[in-house]
Design a protein around this motif. Structure first.
Motif, short mmCIF file in Angstrom:
data_model
loop_
_atom_site.label_atom_id
_atom_site.label_comp_id
_atom_site.label_asym_id
_atom_site.label_seq_id
_atom_site.Cartn_x
_atom_site.Cartn_y
_atom_site.Cartn_z
N THR A 38 0.81 -1.01 0.24
CA THR A 38 -0.03 0.21 0.14
C THR A 38 0.82 1.47 0.12
O THR A 38 1.93 1.71 1.20
N GLU A 335 -6.27 -5.73 -7.50
CA GLU A 335 -6.26 -6.26 -6.18
C GLU A 335 -7.24 -8.18 -5.98
O GLU A 335 -7.71 -9.23 -6.38
N ALA A 390 -0.98 -6.46 -2.86
CA ALA A 390 -0.45 -6.54 -1.81
C ALA A 390 -0.21 -8.43 -0.96
O ALA A 390 1.20 -8.35 -0.65
N GLU A 504 -10.59 -3.99 2.50
CA GLU A 504 -9.36 -3.07 1.18
C GLU A 504 -10.52 -1.59 0.82
O GLU A 504 -11.47 -0.90 1.82
N ASP A 507 -8.97 4.35 2.64
CA ASP A 507 -7.58 5.04 2.77
C ASP A 507 -7.88 6.51 3.81
O ASP A 507 -7.83 7.38 3.32
N GLN A 533 -3.60 -8.07 4.89
CA GLN A 533 -4.66 -7.04 4.32
C GLN A 533 -5.03 -5.19 5.73
O GLN A 533 -4.62 -4.29 5.74
N GLY A 536 -2.03 -3.39 7.00
CA GLY A 536 -2.25 -2.30 5.69
C GLY A 536 -2.54 -0.97 6.58
O GLY A 536 -2.87 -0.24 6.08
N ARG A 537 -3.53 -0.95 6.83
CA ARG A 537 -4.39 0.08 6.91
C ARG A 537 -4.53 0.79 7.65
O ARG A 537 -4.20 1.96 8.26
N ARG A 540 -0.26 3.94 6.35
CA ARG A 540 -0.89 5.18 6.50
C ARG A 540 -0.38 6.50 7.17
O ARG A 540 0.22 7.28 7.08
#
Length: 657
Positions: A38, A335, A390, A504, A507, A533, A536-537, A540
């Motif tokens: 990501t 994806e 990812a 997913e 963002d 996944q 990955g949140r 950012r």
């Protein structure tokens, strides 16, 4: 040639990835995997691959939201090339079905979005006319549509100075399925203004004006439907049929004979099986369709006769968007860990529903050939494939012959989040303390649970602890989800509780902490892919971290931790080598409700604002323009609301006449 346009340069790491993937294709590798974390610039990397490979490209996305995002990005990267958008054109879709246990027939009910329909036809036209085309599509790309050869052969090309009279022009438009109107211009309509004929093709964004003099076309102009001002002039223009399943009457006659023959055979089958009710039902429904086909060359549900319309043999693969790509082309499956299971599942679900309709006399057996491709047919149709994810599954890796290219570096320098495993007797109470710390620092938190009921109960518990929390799961409406996400980002809510919806498409740079309850419960929601996944949140945020509450270690968790650690280490070493300081991501918070027309008003309130037809017509024109602007920006939810308001005003206009 594809001409890539960007306001930034490709990074050294992205360039390495592009070179590696292109090198493999040149060495006759047909399938590859791009493993991109990501925030690593996967879309820009894909654009560079497309630009240098220089082949027509199909980009498959798992849902409409991500498809719209990719479409906008590719339009920006390739402003001088053709970029198409091909997703389901339904705002609402209830398929035809029959439930034998309840003797319940459910008629097909749809609401077609004309702008999405136009974009679909425009996308296929682009592919047929130019090899330098990118089409971003959802899984609707594998559903049956008309033959590309039939669609292309029916087009009519007009040029300035062509010897074409008004009556001939109108007749040809009607033969392509367009209908006449005297009112506002709408897709699939044409109107006559003296020596001018104005047409709104289903494959164009703006209507086209043909100026005639002495049975000659003297000018072809693209004009604004609201202001009527000329946007540009053309020397030639091609007009395509109004839809994929539109055919001339001579062709329809032959099709009708085939339908009648199958109907007679099926009725005889039901009679011999002592199912007279089914025979009568099928006869009545099919003869009604035949009557409409005879009169108008079209009927509701015409796609159920696509076997005859497209000239295929029983059991042959249907024509789909994939057939519009001629010769060698690239398919990018974004994806892929989500998209591939979707592609696999479409055929069986559709088949089961239609077999029931056929068995009980609601449809002819040929309706079974109006279907999506099965997975084997999809694989045969694809040429070069690039799986992008990812978290690619073992299937993608094996199918690519283990040719996996890693893109693990984020240009921002942000590392994968730190992950902490906690084994405690009271995980919820422990979690509350962590949430309070983050809220005090103006940060946001995501919490994942295993069930909807658990998410709702946990939200209530957090509220009792004076924590601003809300939940989001599949029963929450789309527009409400957008509101919830905005509340989280603005700080109106500090915690968002959910299930797999949090994996997913979210963002959220404000999220500094992700909490995974029951992280040791093996299954889909706690598989290696799902866990990565979810981690990955938090990637950012510069202070991103993850807390996993467990009782014991699982194989999935062990693998997910190992992969996350590998990626974190790679980025850290890259940052040190290139002297990069991680930089926080700043993302603008957009207000979804940006004008007064989102507010639902009563007919009395609407009527009170307009005292004359003229003022009402001006308002309709104004809202129509706003609706088109939103649709052009792929804000289809906003366009739909404005569309409903325009319908209300048009009804009021009728009452004023």
């Amino acid at each position: 040639m594809f001409k890539l346009n960007a306001d930034f340069n490709i990074t050294a790491e992205q360039s390495r990835v592009v070179d590696s993937i292109l090198g493999n294709y040149k060495n006759n590798a047909q399938r590859q995997v791009l493993l991109g974390v990501t925030g690593s610039g996967k879309t820009f990397t894909m654009a560079n691959i497309i630009s240098r490979l220089n082949l027509p490209t199909l980009v498959l996305s798992p849902n409409k939201t991500l498809a719209a995002q990719l479409y906008q990005e590719f339009k920006g990267f390739f402003p001088e090339n053709r970029v198409g958008y091909f997703i389901s054109y339904y705002d609402y879709y209830q398929p035809e079905a029959y439930i034998p246990q309840r003797n319940l027939y459910i008629a097909k009910e749809v609401s077609i979005n004309p702008e999405l329909e136009r974009l679909r036809i425009d996308a296929t036209r682009n592919v047929l006319e130019s090899p330098y085309t990118v089409v971003v599509a959802s899984v609707s790309a594998i559903y049956s549509i008309g033959s590309p050869d039939d669609f292309f052969k029916q087009k009519i090309t007009y040029s300035c100075r062509s010897n074409v009279g008004r009556e001939t022009l109108v007749r040809e438009f009607v033969n392509l399925g367009y209908s006449r109107t005297e009112g506002l211009m709408e897709s699939g309509k044409f109107r006559i203004r003296g020596d001018m004929v104005e047409l709104f093709p289903t494959s164009e964004e703006n209507p086209i004006r043909f100026v005639l003099e002495d049975d000659k076309i003297t000018a072809i102009e693209i004009f604004d439907a609201v202001s009527a001002g000329v946007i540009s002039s053309l020397q030639t223009v091609s007009i395509f049929p109004v839809s994929y399943f539109h055919y001339e009457k001579s062709r329809t006659y032959d099709i009708i004979q085939q339908i009648k023959a199958e109907l007679a055979e099926r009725i005889q089958y039901f009679i011999e099986s002592d199912k007279l009710e089914y025979a009568e039902r099928l006869k009545e429904r099919t003869l009604f369709d035949i009557e409409l086909l005879t009169q108008y060359s079209h009927c509701p549900g015409i796609e159920n006769y696509s076997l005859y319309l497209t000239g295929r043999k029983k059991g042959e693969a249907p024509y789909t968007l994939l057939d519009f790509f001629k010769g060698d082309y690239l398919t990018v499956i974004d994806e892929s860990h989500i998209s591939l299971p979707q592609l696999r599942g479409m055929y069986r679900g559709d088949r089961s529903r239609k077999e029931t309709l056929v068995r009980f006399g609601f449809r002819l057996p040929s309706a079974l050939d109006n279907r999506p491709l099965n997975f084997e047919e999809i694989n045969r149709t694809f040429k070069k494939v690039l799986y992008v994810s990812a978290t690619p599954t073992q299937y993608e890796i094996d199918d690519a012959g283990r040719r996996v290219t890693d893109l693990l570096v984020r240009p921002t320098g942000l590392l994968d989040p730190e992950i902490e495993l906690r084994n405690c007797d009271a995980p919820v109470e422990d979690m509350v303390e962590e949430i309070k710390k983050e809220a005090a620092n103006k940060n946001r938190v995501l919490v994942t649970t295993l069930t909807k009921k658990m998410a709702e109960k946990l939200t209530d518990y957090l509220a009792e602890k004076q924590i601003k929390a809300t939940y989001m799961h599949s029963e929450i409406k789309t527009l409400d989800r957008i509101k919830i996400i905005k509340k989280l980002r603005t700080g109106e809510v500090d915690v968002l509780v959910g299930i797999n919806l949090l994996r997913e498409g979210l963002d959220l740079p404000e999220v500094s902490l992700v909490i995974i309850l029951d992280a040791d419960r093996e299954g889909f929601l706690r598989s290696e892919t799902s866990l990565i996944q979810t981690f990955g949140r938090a990637s950012r945020n510069i202070k991103g971290r993850v807390i996993c509450y467990i009782k014991e270690m699982t194989d999935s968790l062990r693998k997910a931790l190992g992969e996350s650690g590998r990626r974190r280490k790679y980025q850290a070493e890259y940052n040190k080598k290139h002297n990069i300081t991680p930089t926080a991501i700043i993302k603008q918070i957009k207000d979804f409700y940006d004008d007064d027309y989102w507010i639902k008003k009563s007919e009395e309130e609407i009527a009170a604002n307009f005292i004359s037809r003229e003022s009402l017509e001006k308002e309709i024109d104004k809202l129509t323009q706003k609706m088109k602007e939103k649709a052009a920006n792929l804000d289809f939810k906003g366009a739909a609301v404005l569309r409903d308001r325009v319908k209300e005003l048009k009804n009021l206009l009728v009452e004023m006449y």
